[in-house]
Design an enzyme around this catalytic site. Structure first.
Site, PDB file in Angstrom:
ATOM      1  N   GLY A  45      47.355  39.883  39.434  1.00 35.51           N
ATOM      2  CA  GLY A  45      45.981  39.879  38.522  1.00 35.51           C
ATOM      3  C   GLY A  45      45.491  38.447  38.613  1.00 35.51           C
ATOM      4  O   GLY A  45      45.782  37.719  39.536  1.00 35.51           O
ATOM      5  N   ASN A  46      44.708  38.160  37.881  1.00 28.98           N
ATOM      6  CA  ASN A  46      43.856  36.581  37.628  1.00 28.98           C
ATOM      7  C   ASN A  46      43.855  36.021  36.249  1.00 28.98           C
ATOM      8  O   ASN A  46      44.208  36.719  35.339  1.00 28.98           O
ATOM      9  CB  ASN A  46      42.657  36.770  38.426  1.00 28.98           C
ATOM     10  CG  ASN A  46      41.920  37.546  37.729  1.00 28.98           C
ATOM     11  OD1 ASN A  46      41.242  37.389  36.582  1.00 28.98           O
ATOM     12  ND2 ASN A  46      41.436  38.671  38.539  1.00 28.98           N
ATOM     13  N   TYR A  47      43.388  34.998  36.130  1.00 29.64           N
ATOM     14  CA  TYR A  47      43.333  34.353  34.902  1.00 29.64           C
ATOM     15  C   TYR A  47      42.208  34.620  33.982  1.00 29.64           C
ATOM     16  O   TYR A  47      41.971  34.095  32.736  1.00 29.64           O
ATOM     17  CB  TYR A  47      43.367  32.767  34.854  1.00 29.64           C
ATOM     18  CG  TYR A  47      44.683  32.122  35.496  1.00 29.64           C
ATOM     19  CD1 TYR A  47      45.751  32.305  34.695  1.00 29.64           C
ATOM     20  CD2 TYR A  47      44.801  31.404  36.692  1.00 29.64           C
ATOM     21  CE1 TYR A  47      46.990  31.511  35.460  1.00 29.64           C
ATOM     22  CE2 TYR A  47      45.775  30.677  37.224  1.00 29.64           C
ATOM     23  CZ  TYR A  47      46.932  31.017  36.724  1.00 29.64           C
ATOM     24  OH  TYR A  47      48.211  30.487  37.090  1.00 29.64           O
TER      25      TYR A  47
ATOM     26  N   ALA B 255      36.363  39.856  36.655  1.00 31.84           N
ATOM     27  CA  ALA B 255      36.808  39.083  37.765  1.00 31.84           C
ATOM     28  C   ALA B 255      37.961  40.182  38.522  1.00 31.84           C
ATOM     29  O   ALA B 255      39.143  40.253  38.123  1.00 31.84           O
ATOM     30  CB  ALA B 255      37.802  38.014  37.474  1.00 31.84           C
TER      31      ALA B 255
END
Ligand code: CTP
Length: 399
Positions: free
Chosen positions: A208-210, A276
């Site tokens: 995943g990402n932030y 994102a």
């Protein structure tokens, strides 16, 4: 724009309460129906007689009228209003509003208000600059309230600095502009993607990402407030929508997000790709948890995820508008221009990770917008709620 509007004017106990009289007069002159709600401290500065004479309505201050026992319903007031403006808002009332301390009629009305709320602080410069006041104002902003920042100038204390309540004429202008733009997306169908995607590795892990989803959610709220019919396709985030009219479709992976977008996009006028999206996903998902005791360190083979923006860019019809985002760490403009063309976008919103206060997780953003008709618009660092409206304003200049 204020003609016929129902406005609650909240007045707190501060010297600037004398300016509320002019504000009330201007609102009534503009054709608004105004209900004054004043705090007990407010009545020490300005009398209800003046206010009721000007508004032609009894002023509300207590939960009930002492001699008749008549109950004043803050819930009914909250439903009646098209907007609530609290001017002056003192440090104490701002703190109560931020934290839900419902100990007077004004705060209960605020907590019950379904309409947009405008807050015009007025206080001494040191109180204004105190971290607790700044934090409480940030909290109000995060609830979607509009803060009408005080001006710098001479204060009642004799000191000079930021804390003077904005002039009544300017407050009326802010409200007027708000109602003028409020319905400018009426009837437009919008698709907005937000948040990260999670690409499963095994039943307990993902790539995943932030991304917090805050920017996409702010755009969805702003668009819905301006009358758009919004579908928000959201990856896993903790933020929530406050406008029940927004249709939220929850997804996890990039493939699920693409599928939800493809369902909605054909009926849309405007699509904003704020998510994102993970660029890669594991080729296969382990059916049970990958254990640590293996002798060999596992290798996860990745495959490319679909590019949702580019896919919609190919499917786009002539009258549809497609907007993308670009989060860049270097060669920002060059990369953003490249994505604008490559994904067949009409506009791209560039955030640079180099700008402090911009990007993932924070409540502010600093963007540059590039359009397919070769315009480049630079915006200052602002709360994401305001950036959302800048983006929508620019979209409306596209066609
Ligand atoms: N995007 C998308 N689907 C993807 C990747 C990106 O829809 N699989 C969208 C994003 O929502 C954003 C725009 O494309 O609107 C640009 O995203 P970004 O991550 O900056 O670009 P990428 O195309 O992924 O390129 P790179 O990661 O190489 O910068």
């Amino acid at each position: 724009m204020l003609r016929g509007k129902h406005i609650i004017l909240g007045i707190c106990g501060g010297i600037a309460a004398y300016k509320s009289v002019s504000l009330l007069r201007l609102l009534v002159k503009a054709g608004a129906e105004v209900q004054v709600v004043i705090t007990p401290a407010g009545k020490e500065f300005i009398t209800p007689v003046t206010l009721s004479a000007l508004s032609q309505k009894p002023v509300v201050s207590e939960f009930f009228t002492a001699n008749t026992g008549e109950w004043h319903s803050h819930v009914d007031l909250g439903l009646w209003a098209d907007c609530m403006v609290i001017a002056p808002a003192t440090a104490s009332s701002i703190a109560k509003m931020a934290n839900g301390v419902a100990d007077n009629m004004l705060i209960t009305t605020y907590l019950s208000a379904k309409s947009p709320v405008f807050v015009a602080p007025a206080m001494d410069l040191d109180m204004m600059a105190h971290p607790s006041t700044r934090r409480n104002l940030d909290l109000l902003r995060s609830y979607g309230n509009h803060i009408i920042e005080p001006e710098s100038g001479e204060l009642a204390s004799g000191l000079v600095g930021k804390g003077r309540m904005e002039e009544p004429e300017k407050i009326v202008e802010v409200l007027d502009r708000f109602f003028a733009t409020r319905e400018d997306l009426h009837g437009r169908k919008m698709l907005i993607t937000a948040g990260p995607t999670h690409e499963k590795i095994d039943p307990v892990r993902f790539i995943g990402n932030y991304s917090s989803g805050k920017m996409g959610y702010a755009i969805a709220e702003a668009a819905a407030a301006r009358g758009a019919d919004v579908t928000l396709v959201s990856g896993p985030v903790s933020v929530q929508v406050s406008n029940p009219a927004i249709n939220v479709v929850r997804v996890e992976s990039a493939r699920e997000m693409l599928s939800a977008c493809e369902d909605t996009f054909p009926q849309c006028d405007i699509a904003i790709m704020c998510a994102a999206v993970a660029d890669y996903a594991p080729e296969s998902v382990a059916t049970s948890k990958i254990k640590r005791e293996h002798d060999e360190i596992p290798v996860i083979k990745l495959v490319k995820n679909p590019d949702i923006a580019a896919t919609l860019g190919q499917e786009k019809k002539k009258d549809q508008i497609l907007v993308g985002f670009a989060l860049e760490t270097d060669h920002e403009l060059e990369n953003a221009f490249d994505k604008l063309g490559r994904k067949n976008l009409d506009m791209i919103v560039l955030n640079s990770m180099r700008d402090a206060g911009a990007g993932f997780g924070v409540d502010t953003n600093k963007v540059t917008i590039l359009t397919s008709d070769n315009r480049r618009l630079e915006f200052s660092l602002k709360p994401k709620t305001e950036v959302a409206n800048d983006i929508l304003d620019t979209i409306l200049t596209l066609k």
